[in-house]
Design an enzyme around this catalytic site. Structure first.
Site, PDB file in Angstrom:
ATOM      1  N   CYS A   2       0.816  -1.211   0.000  1.00 40.66           N
ATOM      2  CA  CYS A   2       0.000   0.000   0.000  1.00 40.66           C
ATOM      3  C   CYS A   2       0.849   1.262   0.000  1.00 40.66           C
ATOM      4  O   CYS A   2       1.992   1.259   0.461  1.00 40.66           O
ATOM      5  CB  CYS A   2      -0.861   0.026   1.252  1.00 40.66           C
ATOM      6  N   ARG A  28       4.939   0.422  -6.111  1.00 37.66           N
ATOM      7  CA  ARG A  28       4.977  -0.397  -4.907  1.00 37.66           C
ATOM      8  C   ARG A  28       4.073  -1.620  -5.034  1.00 37.66           C
ATOM      9  O   ARG A  28       4.190  -2.560  -4.248  1.00 37.66           O
ATOM     10  CB  ARG A  28       4.522   0.432  -3.699  1.00 37.66           C
ATOM     11  N   TRP A  75      -2.891  -2.721  -1.493  1.00 34.71           N
ATOM     12  CA  TRP A  75      -2.429  -4.072  -1.839  1.00 34.71           C
ATOM     13  C   TRP A  75      -3.100  -4.979  -0.821  1.00 34.71           C
ATOM     14  O   TRP A  75      -2.790  -4.917   0.373  1.00 34.71           O
ATOM     15  CB  TRP A  75      -0.901  -4.122  -1.736  1.00 34.71           C
ATOM     16  N   ASN A 101      -1.579   1.986   5.926  1.00 37.75           N
ATOM     17  CA  ASN A 101      -0.664   0.930   5.470  1.00 37.75           C
ATOM     18  C   ASN A 101      -0.308   0.096   6.684  1.00 37.75           C
ATOM     19  O   ASN A 101      -0.103   0.655   7.760  1.00 37.75           O
ATOM     20  CB  ASN A 101       0.651   1.504   4.946  1.00 37.75           C
ATOM     21  N   GLY A 102      -0.116  -1.208   6.472  1.00 41.14           N
ATOM     22  CA  GLY A 102       0.289  -2.060   7.589  1.00 41.14           C
ATOM     23  C   GLY A 102      -0.818  -3.019   7.968  1.00 41.14           C
ATOM     24  O   GLY A 102      -1.745  -3.258   7.189  1.00 41.14           O
ATOM     25  N   GLU A 471      19.098 -16.007  -7.942  1.00 36.08           N
ATOM     26  CA  GLU A 471      18.556 -14.719  -8.371  1.00 36.08           C
ATOM     27  C   GLU A 471      18.015 -14.804  -9.809  1.00 36.08           C
ATOM     28  O   GLU A 471      16.962 -14.242 -10.124  1.00 36.08           O
ATOM     29  CB  GLU A 471      19.647 -13.641  -8.252  1.00 36.08           C
ATOM     30  N   LYS A 475      14.136 -13.904 -10.687  1.00 33.87           N
ATOM     31  CA  LYS A 475      13.764 -12.895 -11.689  1.00 33.87           C
ATOM     32  C   LYS A 475      12.854 -13.526 -12.728  1.00 33.87           C
ATOM     33  O   LYS A 475      11.841 -12.964 -13.107  1.00 33.87           O
ATOM     34  CB  LYS A 475      15.048 -12.367 -12.336  1.00 33.87           C
ATOM     35  N   GLU A 478       9.298 -14.263 -11.248  1.00 31.68           N
ATOM     36  CA  GLU A 478       8.438 -13.146 -10.843  1.00 31.68           C
ATOM     37  C   GLU A 478       7.930 -12.323 -12.018  1.00 31.68           C
ATOM     38  O   GLU A 478       6.834 -11.782 -11.954  1.00 31.68           O
ATOM     39  CB  GLU A 478       9.109 -12.257  -9.785  1.00 31.68           C
ATOM     40  N   HIS A 494      20.792 -34.674  -6.750  1.00 35.16           N
ATOM     41  CA  HIS A 494      20.153 -35.166  -5.525  1.00 35.16           C
ATOM     42  C   HIS A 494      18.637 -35.005  -5.568  1.00 35.16           C
ATOM     43  O   HIS A 494      17.999 -35.026  -4.517  1.00 35.16           O
ATOM     44  CB  HIS A 494      20.731 -34.437  -4.305  1.00 35.16           C
ATOM     45  N   LYS A 593       6.599  -3.759  -4.302  1.00 29.97           N
ATOM     46  CA  LYS A 593       8.005  -3.350  -4.243  1.00 29.97           C
ATOM     47  C   LYS A 593       8.516  -3.332  -2.811  1.00 29.97           C
ATOM     48  O   LYS A 593       9.608  -3.784  -2.525  1.00 29.97           O
ATOM     49  CB  LYS A 593       8.142  -1.945  -4.862  1.00 29.97           C
TER      50      LYS A 593
END
Ligand code: M6R
Length: 598
Positions: A2, A28, A75, A101-102, A471, A475, A478, A494, A593
């Site tokens: 948010c 965000r 969000w 927010n939160g 990484e 990437k 996502e 394995h 974000k």
């Protein structure tokens, strides 16, 4: 996550400021948006979906004379994305509108209490308890500011909250464990979760601390503590150019930010390396004698950078380990003042990382924040801060900040261990040009086109290339929404080898020509024998190319620079696969974000 914007100004352009602010917060991540304009009456508009849906629903011409308001990008956490669940939320008499927010942890008991008192809730959100609480206090004859403070006193959890009331041009705000920054303009005052929301209007900011309250009107901004005592604040100037936060002609922020890496790295290194003396000088981090362990805490991409940093220290003889911040608990916290905990966080606001750093602070460890955002919670709460100086990163997928974190952590490892060679300095200095070479010559787009229909993508690497393999996979998943996994190359046999088919390309990171490289080539042969296509990401020093269907070149002399350079090739492959698939590259579905909830 948010985002909040607020404006109390003397010009009658609040609606434009709020919409610009919401647009600056889009990066965000959000699924609905809304605004509230306050004066004699409150006007609230909110819509599920993109900001454009809100804009189309707004009768802008009716608000041309309004100069005070708040806005929000949501969000979802409590309840699905919908018009009703979008913020701002109001009380049943439309006297107060609130954005938040939160997470309000005790919202259910507050909701039960308010419901028992006859209040009907409209939304599924935790936030809606706040306007109803405020309204209850107003009904008792309590003034607006006190009612706001009392409501904030009742809520537990994390919050940045802003409220506007009918009949006044004042915004009231408070924060705990969720960022809020005030902007000091020439014609009014701003309030936001993050500077990009108002950077085009002012670069002068005040960071609110946890537990503080703010009151903004067109003529003044006042910050107070929990007791109502006025707090002396200092105004800081942000060095970001508004242009830095634009797309500069690129189709996506992500591509722009990938291309900004040479510059970002030069800024990260500037003034910190002395080639003649062979020294590193991180002015903000004094020499620390870490007689205990050095621990890193981080999430996502930053965790991959932290793994790289921990390995650098281990290779210099220091006991160091990277932890996922969400898994870092009391048992892992070193006791005493000689241990060091390094929080790696681009935003400086990630809730999991902040929780881990706060626990480390309480346990008496020395804490260091490695972050991009000046004045962020991590920067303010750690004992020391090392800025990575990457500039604003708007794409949800972290790119340039990862490279800058790797460079900053390399310098930090050198400084903490007083172990730096001229080769290391030279290798760091070469990285920006080597990345530029990759950007100018990469065939990643062609590779992406070849494999855009793959069932899944695997990435393997050893040593310093292992975090890069992780990484690369993060990437890819996502931004393409396709299955991708990174493995330590030795782990393939394995279990994961069972997944490998002719439609699962394996990206093998092989730089140098040492034992590690040769062992990874062994793993590549195992893959090749099962008909999986192999893409070698290599500096050409080993014979891996013999077993590869495609090669992505990693120019340079090898050593610690290679993982930073190699990663750029993987960023480009993911970008072009996502582009071919028409994905929402800068704002991938479900992601945010700045992740400010645990
Ligand atoms: O702001 P932070 O670096 O603390 O964020 C941590 C992760 O959420 C972040 O690195 C995330 O994994 C990336 N945006 C993914 O590209």
């Amino acid at each position: 996550m948010c985002g909040i914007i607020g404006y109390a100004g003397s010009d009658s352009d609040a609606i434009d400021v709020l919409l610009d602010g919401l647009s600056g917060l889009e990066y965000r991540g959000y699924d609905s948006a809304g605004v509230a304009l306050s004066n004699q009456t409150l006007h609230v508009h909110k819509r599920e979906g993109e900001l454009s849906a809100l804009e189309s629903a707004l009768p802008k011409s009716e608000y041309e004379n309004e100069s005070v308001g708040i806005g929000h990008t949501r969000w979802s956490t409590h309840g699905p994305p919908s018009d009703v669940n979008a913020h701002p939320h109001t009380d049943d008499q439309n006297r107060v509108a609130v954005v938040h927010n939160g997470i309000i942890e005790n919202y259910q008991s507050l909701r039960d209490e308010l419901t028992a008192a006859g209040i009907e809730f409209e939304s599924d959100t935790d936030t809606e308890v706040v306007p109803h609480l405020i309204s209850t206090y107003l009904a008792d004859g309590i003034d607006r500011e006190t009612a706001f403070r009392r409501a904030i006193d009742r809520i537990e959890g994390s919050y940045a909250v802003a409220a506007v009331f009918e009949g006044t041009n004042t915004i009231y705000a408070a924060r705990r464990n969720s960022p809020l920054v005030l902007g000091i303009g020439n014609d009014g005052y701003y309030l936001a979760s993050d500077v990009p929301a108002f950077i085009e209007y002012t670069d002068r900011v005040i960071y609110l601390d946890d537990g503080e309250f703010a009151r903004l009107s067109p003529s003044e901004v006042v910050v107070t503590d929990a007791d109502g005592t006025v707090v002396e604040t200092s105004i800081e100037t942000i060095s970001w150019d508004p242009e830095d936060a634009g797309k500069s002609g690129y189709d996506h922020y992500m591509l722009k930010e990938i291309n900004e890496q040479p510059d970002a790295l030069r800024k990260c290194l500037r003034g910190r390396l002395d080639e003649l003396e062979g020294t590193v000088d991180l002015e903000s981090v004094p020499p620390i004698q870490a007689s205990g362990a050095i621990q890193f805490v981080a999430c996502g991409t930053s965790y991959h950078a932290a793994m790289y940093g921990a390995r650098l220290l281990r290779d210099r003889g220091v006991s160091a380990q990277a932890f996922l911040a969400s898994e870092y608990d009391e048992e892992t916290i070193p006791v005493g003042g000689e241990s060091v905990v390094v929080g790696v966080t681009q935003s400086g606001e990630t809730a999991d990382t902040m929780r881990a750093l706060r626990a480390a602070n309480r346990a008496g460890a020395k804490t260091i924040a490695v972050t991009n955002v000046v004045g962020s919670s991590a920067a303010r709460e750690c004992d020391h801060v090392l800025y990575i100086r990457a500039g604003p990163e708007i794409g949800v997928a972290a790119t340039k900040t990862f490279a800058s974190q790797q460079a900053a952590l390399t310098m930090l490892a050198c400084q903490l261990t007083e172990n730096i060679s001229r080769e290391t300095i030279q290798a760091l200095r070469d990285v920006p040009d080597l990345i530029q070479t990759v950007l100018d010559t990469s065939n990643a787009r062609a590779v992406a086109e070849t494999y855009e229909d793959a069932d899944a993508y695997f990435f393997i690497g050893r040593g310093y290339q292992y975090p890069v393999a992780l990484e690369g996979a993060l990437k890819m998943k996502e931004i393409t929404y396709k299955h991708a996994e990174g493995f330590a190359a030795g782990e393939l046999k394995h279990g994961p080898l069972a997944l490998v088919t002719e439609n699962t390309p394996v990206f093998a990171l092989v730089t140098g020509d040492d034992e590690r490289a040769n062992k990874t080539i062994g793993n590549v042969k195992e893959v090749e024998a099962r008909d999986a296509p192999v893409v070698a990401v290599t500096d050409g020093r080993s014979e891996v190319e013999r077993y590869a269907d495609h090669v992505l070149e990693v120019p340079g002399a090898g050593g610690i620079a290679s993982p930073i350079v190699a990663n750029v090739q993987l960023q480009l492959v993911s970008y072009w696969v996502a582009n071919r698939l028409g994905r929402s590259i800068d704002k991938p579905r479900n992601l945010a974000k700045s992740v400010t909830v645990e």
